[in-house]
Every structure is written in structure tokens, then in C-alpha cells.
Design an enzyme around this catalytic site. Structure first.
Site: not given
Ligand code: ADP
Length: 487
Positions: A259, A293
Site C-alpha cells: 500500500e 495516505c
């Protein structure tokens, strides 16, 4: 209630590797909000300790894999209970070591608890053998099993939730785990691993090896005994890990679950409500000092409401409170370290030259000893001026015209990242059109564009943003497992 700060200054982290010799020199950890305050010390794992951890993890795998999935799940659920009961301590660590606000600290502990419970539940579901039709009358079953040793390499921006989420998934699926926290958040990682041990996860099934990415991280990823890597961090590091795994000449073809970064946008058309656009854009861009993020970096506003949105944005940014995250009144705390400050300052200098400043929230005097960066917004003529992701409280506004909607979405797709996208519109056809065209993992319509709600909103991206499957989603756990068909 006052924050539980008991133990600050005495917090420690060192390798948790049975049979290893004690580690080397103690390195001080300081509070990002005031670098004069030492909050604890940590010691790195050396090469011998990493080697020992790998040998232990290999030896422990068969026993852990043979433990029924329900029993593994029960240990993770016990850990979730313990963590919930110790929220004040972990919250305080998130504030003092990672510079999180109190609200972020609470959310972080909750998310970690959710991950532990969700993957426990998932292990019970997925590890129940699936009976398939046996056309010839034979029995035919599909079973899952652990892959072997997993290296979990995690970032500092969710030092508890992502760190424990990765570990919980890998353990639930029957793998032994070697966990390497980010260099900036060793104390939280150490406390989290100790808690899992206390909950009953055996010491050699879950080991902790703090240290530099380039040494400890790289030593794990090049080792043929590692069957899988679960990584969250920068796109650049994901590529390095991919290369390390690919150039191994022995061992299994390793799984990489990564990720990575984003270059996230929010699109607002002229039917949207400016108040809500500004509130949600700021919530996304400046919460956690922009170090998520999911954070929106680019606000794309249709030209007929742009002046209004920009004026409101400047007004609202003047009200933001930047300061010590241990105070309830603080909206924006420090960024993680001096390096992050430097990167952001260089970016700001470039933007000040190439774009128009909308607002820069002043830093109050009490921030002078911390690693703070002032929340800043600029107006840019084009999103092409933005290159790689900048992790911090920086927002970039770009105007677009009615006939440019598809071009706007294409420009976002052209960044190559594909993590989050916000849409503000009251026209269903516009929303549907953007959703269909955008190559991103998580889309937020007329709401705050922020993180994930575990088990409700699986989170993760595509392209430069990661390999998938999404954390907190139903397809995540099986990626940590291997399948056996028994006919
Ligand atoms: P960030 O830019 O957010 O600090 P990084 O990708 O540098 O993200 O770091 C994320 C994690 O990856 C950290 O735990 C770091 O130590 C680790 N890491 C960095 N470089 C490597 C590498 N070459 N191999 C393995 N892990 C690494």
C-alpha cells in the site's frame, strides 16, 4: 480527562527475538512538538539478531500453521480487548512519539482494535474448509494454509493501526511474522508487539526487529526464507522491495502486498455547496497535519464557484490552530521529523514562485522547538505543476471550466497514482461520470475524504498507489494464505 502520560521518558524499544543477544546503543526519541523533550529510547536489531529472527520464524511456522484458525483468532480478539483497555497509554504514545492530535490518537487505537477483530473474524470465515462438488463421487475440498514467514514493514503515519493491521492479517492466516516498524515510531511498535505477546501470541511466532529500512528492512526482503512481504510506505520503497524479492535466487516466489502513496484530488462542480467543499477539503488536507495516505492534495473547483471557495478557504485557514497536539484545542500538530519539514519547505519555496498563495496559517511562537510546517494553500494554473506526493498540510487549488470535466479526471488519472478521490456535486449524472472514469481505489461523494472505516470501507489504491487487495476488505486475508485442494 487528562492525557495519561505515565512512563514518558522511560518508554523503550529493543528487538523482541528469542535467543538473541541484547542490542547495541540506545538512541533517544524526541517529541515532534518539542524536540527538547526525550520521550524514550530504542535499540536497533543488528545482523545477527535479524538472522536469529529468521531462523526462529521458520522453526515456529509449522506449529502456528497447525493451530486452528479459530484459536489464532481468539488470541487476536484477546489482544483487541487488552488494547481497548489500554487506550490512554497508546493514545499518549501516538501523541508524544508520532505527533498525533488527541482525536487522531483515539481514532488510531480504535482502528487498530477494529483491524484485530476484523481479521480474526475473517480467519474464522476463510479458514473453514470449502466443500466443492465431486463429480465422480469423490470428496473435494479447498483449504487455506499459511504461506510461511511474513515480513511486515510499516510506516510511521499509522504506527499502531497499520502496524497491527498487517501483523494481525499475517498471523490470522497462519504465518509467522517478523515486524519492522518505521524508524520514527519504534516505541509504539514495541509496546504493540508486547501486548500481542501478553495476549498469547508466542514469542517466536511474532518477533520485532526495529532498525533502518536500508539495513534491517533490506535484510528481510532479500532473504529466501521470507515467503511474503506486507508493506505500507512510499512507492519508491515498494519498488526497491519488489526488486529485492525478484532478484532472490532461492526460496519461494514471494508475495508482495503493498500500500503506497497517492496524489489525491477532490473535484467540486458548480452545483456543490461551497461551505461543505471547504470543510471537507480542509478536513482531508490538514487533519493529521496532512500525513495521511488519503489526504486531498488537489482541490479542483469549477470556475463559477472558485472565487467563493477560495475566499472561504482563506478565512477558515486563518482560524486553524497549529500547536502542541497534546492540547485538545489543537487542529494541526507537527510533521513527523526535520526531514519532512525540509521536503515541505523546499516544495513551498517552489510553489511560492510558481503559484499564487491563498493562505498560510501562521505558526505560533510555542511551535519553535518542534518540527512544524504551516498549513498552506496555493492556486495553480494546472495540476501538471505538481510532481510527486508531498506528505504534509499543503493544498493546491486548480480551476476548471464546464466542458473540462473529463479532462480533469484524465489529468488526475495521468498522475499514475490511484488512491482516493473526493467528489462534491448535486448532479447524479456528474457523480456517475466521474466514478466511471476515475482510476482510483476509494471515492468519497459529498463527504469527508478521509481514511477508512474497517470492515465497512475497505481501503487501498491501484497503479502507483499499491498492489491491492484492500486492507480491511474481504479479499485481504486470503492473500496471506496459500490454497490446498484435497480431492
Ligand atoms: P516514508 O517515506 O513514509 O518514510 P518509506 O517507504 O521510506 O516511507 O518507509 C516505510 C517503511 O519501509 C519503513 O519501515 C522503512 O524503514 C522501510 N524501508 C525503507 N527502505 C527500505 C528498503 N530498502 N527495504 C525494506 N524496507 C525499507
Amino acid at each position: 480527562a487528562a492525557m495519561n502520560t505515565a512512563g514518558i521518558g522511560q518508554w523503550t524499544a529493543a528487538p523482541l527475538v528469542p535467543g538473541a543477544q541484547p542490542a547495541g546503543e540506545a538512541i533517544a526519541v524526541t517529541n515532534p512538538a518539542d524536540r527538547r523533550e526525550v520521550v524514550g529510547h530504542w535499540q536497533a536489531a543488528d545482523a545477527t539478531t535479524v538472522e536469529r529472527a529468521l531462523a526462529n520464524a521458520v522453526a515456529a511456522h509449522a506449529g502456528w500453521d497447525a493451530t486452528p484458525a479459530g484459536a489464532r483468532a481468539a488470541l487476536l480478539e484477546h489482544a483487541a480487548d487488552l488494547l481497548e483497555a489500554r487506550m490512554p497509554q497508546f493514545m499518549a504514545m501516538c501523541v508524544k512519539e508520532a505527533g498525533k492530535t488527541l482525536a487522531d490518537g483515539v481514532a488510531e487505537v480504535r482502528e487498530a482494535v477494529d483491524f484485530l477483530r476484523y481479521y480474526a473474524l475473517q480467519a474464522r470465515e476463510h479458514f473453514a474448509p470449502i466443500t466443492l462438488p465431486g463429480p465422480t463421487g469423490e470428496s473435494n475440498q479447498l483449504q487455506l494454509a499459511g504461506r510461511g514467514v511474513f515480513a511486515c514493514i510499516s510506516p510511521w503515519n499509522f504506527p499502531l493501526a497499520i502496524f497491527l493491521g498487517q501483523i494481525a492479517a499475517a498471523l490470522a492466516a497462519g504465518n509467522t511474522v517478523i515486524a519492522k516498524p518505521a524508524e520514527q515510531t519504534n516505541l509504539i511498535g514495541f509496546a504493540a508487539v508486547q501486548l500481542l505477546h501478553e495476549a498469547g501470541i508466542p514469542q517466536d511466532v511474532l518477533q520485532f526487529v526495529p532498525g533502518d529500512g536500508a539495513t534491517v528492512g533490506a535484510a528481510l526482503t532479500r532473504d529466501a526464507r521470507v515467503a511474503g512481504v506486507c508493506f505500507t510506505g512510499s512507492t519508491e520503497t515498494a519498488r526497491l522491495i519488489n526488486r529485492a524479492l525478484a532478484s532472490r535466487e532461492a526460496g519461494p516466489i514471494a508475495t508482495l502486498i503493498a500500500e503506497t502513496g497517492g496524489q489525491n484530488a477532490m473535484i467540486a462542480d458548480s452545483s456543490s455547496l461551497p461551505e461543505q467543499v471547504v470543510k471537507d477539503a480542509m478536513g482531508s488536507a490538514f487533519t493529521s497535519a496532512g500525513q495521511r495516505c488519503s489526504a486531498a492534495r488537489i482541490l479542483l473547483v469549477q470556475d463559477d464557484i472558485a472565487d467563493k471557495v477560495i475566499t472561504m478557504l482563506a478565512g477558515a485557514m486563518a482560524e486553524l490552530k497549529v500547536g502542541d497536539p497534546a492540547l485538545l484545542s489543537t487542529d494541526v500538530g507537527p510533521v513527523i521529523d526535520a526531514d519532512a519539514c525540509q521536503v515541505l519547505t523546499a516544495h513551498a519555496q517552489r510553489m511560492d514562485g510558481e503559484a499564487r498563495l491563498i493562505a498560510r496559517t501562521p505558526l505560533p511562537p510555542e511551535t519553535e522547538h518542534g518540527t512544524f510546517f504551516p498549513p498552506t494553500a496555493w492556486e495553480l494554473p494546472s495540476i501538471d505543476l505538481l510532481r510527486e506526493e508531498k506528505f504534509g498540510p499543503a493544498l493546491h487549488v486548480v480551476r476548471w471550466k464546464a466542458d473540462e470535466l473529463d479532462a480533469v479526471v484524465d489529468a488526475i488519472n495521468a498522475t499514475g497514482y490511484g488512491l482516493t478521490l473526493g467528489i462534491h456535486s448535486r448532479i447524479d449524472a456528474t457523480i456517475d461520470r466521474i466514478v466511471a472514469r476515475a482510476k482510483v481505489g476509494n471515492i468519497y461523494v459529498n463527504r469527508n475524504q478521509i481514511g477508512a472505516v474497517v470492515g465497512v470501507q475497505p481501503f487501498g489504491g491501484q497503479g502507483l498507489s499499491g498492489t491491492g487487495p484492500k486492507a480491511g476488505g474481504p479479499h485481504y486475508l486470503p492473500r496471506f494464505a496459500t490454497e490446498k485442494t484435497v480431492t
